[in-house]
Design an enzyme around this catalytic site. Structure first.
Site, short mmCIF file in Angstrom:
data_model
loop_
_atom_site.label_atom_id
_atom_site.label_comp_id
_atom_site.label_asym_id
_atom_site.label_seq_id
_atom_site.Cartn_x
_atom_site.Cartn_y
_atom_site.Cartn_z
N HIS A 97 42.85 52.80 32.32
CA HIS A 97 43.86 51.93 31.71
C HIS A 97 43.26 50.57 31.37
CE1 HIS A 97 47.67 54.26 33.20
NE2 HIS A 97 46.93 54.94 32.33
N GLU A 99 44.19 47.61 32.09
CA GLU A 99 44.14 46.66 33.21
C GLU A 99 42.87 46.86 34.02
OE1 GLU A 99 46.60 48.70 32.30
OE2 GLU A 99 48.57 47.97 32.95
N CYS A 123 51.21 50.36 35.41
CA CYS A 123 51.59 51.50 36.25
C CYS A 123 51.23 51.19 37.71
CB CYS A 123 50.89 52.77 35.77
SG CYS A 123 49.12 52.81 36.14
N CYS A 126 47.48 50.68 38.39
CA CYS A 126 47.00 49.37 37.93
C CYS A 126 47.57 48.26 38.81
CB CYS A 126 47.35 49.15 36.47
SG CYS A 126 46.38 50.24 35.40
#
Ligand SMILES: [Zn+2]
Length: 199
Positions: A97, A99, A123, A126
């Site tokens: 992801h 992040e 999420c 993250c």
């Protein structure tokens, strides 16, 4: 209220010309969110392009990332689908992801006390990274998966850890980058609709 800078110049007939600074410049939050969105344009994911931008307390960008496959894992060999009979044939077990990438890409010793601008609410995976990295607040634009278990768990973690989060409310819906703005004559031969394809 912004301080308005004034500069006085005397013309030959004695009139005073006052030049004020531009008023429609990007404010810091819009700028950082726009950097996150621009970074997202690097994503190869056909269904979701997310970018993240980490900023320190001096408004300096210390990390940028977008969602993508791990380094060295060929984008062309990895699955990009959202659903398949076998989960191993979807992107989910593999993709990093935005992040995660922004934190891993940091160009400072750490990101403690920094803020993260990200297009989508993070999420739960993250959220763990954000907490462990010491990021103090998260500014997100969309919360479209609000009711999913991942986002519910994420909020639980962020709340317990004392990480602040708030939705970004942009003052404008679009920021257009126009390469011809600086010098239209330098754009000879480039058609406006031309698309550039590269990895
Ligand atoms: Zn995530």
């Amino acid at each position: 209220m912004d301080k308005v800078e004034t500069k006085a110049a005397y013309s030959c007939n004695g009139e005073v010309t006052v030049t004020r600074k531009r008023q429609d410049y990007l404010e810091w939050p819009e700028y950082f969110m726009a950097v996150a969105f621009l970074s997202a344009q690097r994503s190869k994911d056909p269904s979701s392009q997310v970018g993240a931008c980490i900023v320190n307390q001096e408004n300096k960008i210390v990390g940028i990332g977008y969602n993508g496959m791990p380094n060295g894992c060929d984008d062309d060999l990895m699955p990009w689908s959202r659903s398949a009979e076998d989960k191993l044939d979807t992107k989910y077990p593999y993709v990093c992801h935005a992040e995660l990438n922004a934190i891993m890409n940091k160009n400072s010793a750490d990101v403690k006390g920094c803020s993260m601008y990200v297009a989508l609410f993070p999420c739960n995976e993250c959220a763990k990274l954000i907490i462990q990295a010491g990021i103090k607040d998260v500014i997100y634009l969309s919360d479209k998966y609000h009711d999913s278990p991942e986002m519910t768990a994420s909020r639980r973690l962020l709340n317990l850890a004392g990480v602040q989060y708030r939705q970004f409310k942009p003052k404008r819906s679009r920021i257009v980058l126009d390469f011809s703005a600086i010098d239209p004559s330098a754009m000879n031969g480039v058609s406006v609709s031309e698309e550039v394809h590269s990895s």
